[in-house]
Enzyme design. Structure first.
Site: not given
Ligand SMILES: C[S@@+](CC[C@H](N)C(=O)[O-])C[C@H]1O[C@@H](n2cnc3c(N)ncnc32)[C@H](O)[C@@H]1O
Length: 210
Positions: A42, A67, A116, A152, A189, A191-192
């Site tokens: 990921e 990350d 991002d 999104d 997640t 965010y989703e």
């Protein structure tokens, strides 16, 4: 630096499931995943929610969250240790340096959930689905390996589809869904969940890069 952040950075150095890209052993990947285990990575994993969910669902697979933000990685790595997940690892590195840390042909799936979007034109080359990044991912993927994008941001989807075509890849599939019509089995997640809660459409795309 805030004291809590300092403590987390210090802890990261001692965690068995965290690899620091600036000072890792050249054979760390083989030590973590052996020569044959299927590996899912990921990119821009943040707190590692997607990586953790994949590792819980598929104990036979190696899962690696990448990350550059150590404080976020600490959360995912700590949760993995608390849950006793032996197949989840976290690499602290910029995605730009991925090819120095992962051997060619060893990745089965690359997931990029909610990267991002970096909407300004001058930021385009830093998007994780831009052409230079896709060219970095290609040699890492096993034959038949795929890249999965979730976002999104419809402009980012268009941008990614164009970049994939530019590198000679193609779209394998996708879905545009809203809260209520999503695949219940797919990992979500924070965010989703937030974007679905606001009624936004979530775009999923799968690409191959050859
Ligand atoms: C919007 S968050 C998404 C986190 C996660 N994928 C999720 O859905 O919860 C984007 C993450 O990508 C990371 N990131 C962005 N560009 C990166 C790069 N070039 N190298 C490493 N990490 C990056 C950021 O540090 C941040 O944690």
């Amino acid at each position: 630096m805030a004291r809590q952040k300092q403590l987390r950075f210090a802890a990261l150095q001692t965690m068995d499931n965290v690899v620091d890209g600036r000072r890792c052993r050249p054979d760390w990947f083989e030590q973590a995943f052996g020569l044959e285990q299927a590996v899912v990575i990921e990119l821009g994993c943040g707190r590692g929610e997607h990586t953790l969910a994949q590792a819980r669902r598929r104990p036979d697979r190696g899962c690696l969250g990448v990350d550059r933000n150590g404080a976020r990685l600490w959360k995912g790595a700590t949760a993995a240790l608390d849950d006793g997940l032996t197949n989840a690892f976290f690499l602290r590195s910029a995605v730009e340096h991925l090819d120095s840390h992962i051997p060619p042909g060893r990745v089965d799936e690359i997931w990029i959930p909610f990267p991002d979007p970096l909407p300004k034109t001058r930021q385009a080359r830093h998007r994780l689905v831009s052409r230079p990044f896709l060219e970095r991912y290609r040699p890492l993927l096993r034959s038949g390996g795929a890249v999965h994008l979730k976002t999104d941001d419809v402009d980012l989807v268009d941008f990614a589809e164009r970049a994939v075509r530019t590198v000679g890849g193609r779209l394998l599939g996708g879905a545009d869904t809203r809260a209520g019509d999503e695949d219940e089995t797919s990992v979500q997640t924070a965010y989703e969940k937030r974007y679905r809660g606001k009624g936004r459409t979530i775009y999923e795309r799968q690409f191959c890069l050859v």
